[in-house]
Enzyme design. Sequence first.
Site, PDB file in Angstrom:
ATOM      1  N   ARG A  69      45.388 -35.539  -3.915  1.00 30.79           N
ATOM      2  CA  ARG A  69      44.890 -34.519  -3.003  1.00 30.79           C
ATOM      3  C   ARG A  69      45.945 -34.305  -1.920  1.00 30.79           C
ATOM      4  NH1 ARG A  69      39.761 -35.325   1.122  1.00 30.79           N
ATOM      5  NH2 ARG A  69      39.703 -33.182   1.934  1.00 30.79           N
ATOM      6  N   HIS A  70      46.084 -33.085  -1.455  1.00 37.07           N
ATOM      7  CA  HIS A  70      47.051 -32.776  -0.403  1.00 37.07           C
ATOM      8  C   HIS A  70      46.789 -33.599   0.864  1.00 37.07           C
ATOM      9  CE1 HIS A  70      44.058 -30.599   1.923  1.00 37.07           C
ATOM     10  NE2 HIS A  70      43.670 -30.046   0.787  1.00 37.07           N
ATOM     11  N   GLU A  82      46.237 -34.555   4.969  1.00 37.49           N
ATOM     12  CA  GLU A  82      45.201 -34.166   5.925  1.00 37.49           C
ATOM     13  C   GLU A  82      45.558 -32.876   6.656  1.00 37.49           C
ATOM     14  OE1 GLU A  82      43.104 -37.109   8.767  1.00 37.49           O
ATOM     15  OE2 GLU A  82      44.580 -36.056  10.011  1.00 37.49           O
ATOM     16  N   THR A  83      44.548 -32.007   6.835  1.00 35.82           N
ATOM     17  CA  THR A  83      44.741 -30.755   7.559  1.00 35.82           C
ATOM     18  C   THR A  83      43.957 -30.771   8.866  1.00 35.82           C
ATOM     19  OG1 THR A  83      42.852 -29.458   6.738  1.00 35.82           O
ATOM     20  CG2 THR A  83      44.795 -29.601   5.306  1.00 35.82           C
ATOM     21  N   TRP A  94      41.539 -29.059   9.636  1.00 38.29           N
ATOM     22  CA  TRP A  94      40.109 -28.869   9.400  1.00 38.29           C
ATOM     23  C   TRP A  94      39.419 -30.139   8.913  1.00 38.29           C
ATOM     24  CZ3 TRP A  94      39.414 -23.526   6.531  1.00 38.29           C
ATOM     25  CH2 TRP A  94      39.760 -22.499   7.416  1.00 38.29           C
ATOM     26  N   GLY A 125      39.047 -23.544   1.061  1.00 39.24           N
ATOM     27  CA  GLY A 125      39.160 -23.224  -0.351  1.00 39.24           C
ATOM     28  C   GLY A 125      40.406 -22.427  -0.663  1.00 39.24           C
ATOM     29  N   ARG A 179      49.298 -25.857   1.918  1.00 37.01           N
ATOM     30  CA  ARG A 179      49.047 -27.254   2.270  1.00 37.01           C
ATOM     31  C   ARG A 179      49.406 -28.204   1.125  1.00 37.01           C
ATOM     32  NH1 ARG A 179      44.222 -24.498   1.672  1.00 37.01           N
ATOM     33  NH2 ARG A 179      42.551 -25.394   0.377  1.00 37.01           N
ATOM     34  N   GLU A 229      42.595 -24.439  -5.081  1.00 42.34           N
ATOM     35  CA  GLU A 229      41.264 -24.944  -4.779  1.00 42.34           C
ATOM     36  C   GLU A 229      40.202 -23.921  -5.150  1.00 42.34           C
ATOM     37  OE1 GLU A 229      39.213 -27.118  -4.721  1.00 42.34           O
ATOM     38  OE2 GLU A 229      39.169 -28.138  -2.774  1.00 42.34           O
TER      39      GLU A 229
END
Length: 216
Positions: A17-18, A20-21, A23, A31, A68, A92
């Site tokens: 998974r990419h 941390e952002t 959000w 998405g 991202r 996504e």
Amino acid sequence: MTSGTEPAAKARLLLARHAETVWHAENRYAGSRSDPDLTERGLRQVEALARGAVAAGVDAVVSSPLRRAVRTATPAAEALGVEVLTVPELREVDFGELEGRTRAEADPELVRRFVADPVAHPFPGAEPPAEAAARVSAALRAVAERLPGHTVLVVGHSTGLRLALCSLLGLPVAHYRRTFPRLENVAVTELRLPADASHPAALLSLNRTLPVRTVD
């Protein structure tokens, strides 16, 4: 040693998974139509993933086209001396009305129905989860076909990857949230896809941190 009846593996896929952002803390739905920036912590995670990819013997890097994900994949590719291969089908899921929002900002009844059965009751305007599962799982199979014998780092997204895992492992897609409640940022899930697509994939690890080779 591989038995005579076991299908040969096409590629070793390390699904991540990419990072941390911004959000992440609010658990806001990001998405396919949203692309929040990485946090400072996320940028540190990106560098750790790059070091881990080198130590793990990765020789190809594939990414969702969303910024991202590409930002997460690029340092690993640079460390390995390869180009990032972007695959549009790894994007996504589109979360429809929930895109960019939190559950607290949504109609409680919509959330209740989604949690009970996300396949039967996706958010209004969202990509149907079963279709997303087929899209992402087909993309992963195509990557394995394209890069036989390679160890491939695939940077994608939480929901898309969880849906694809259920599909590839022969598990009910409607149970993706219960079967795989969380994919941690930049943690690796290792998947082996057989040459025969009628056979289920093998899950070799889940949410694993890649080891970083230390230098004396």
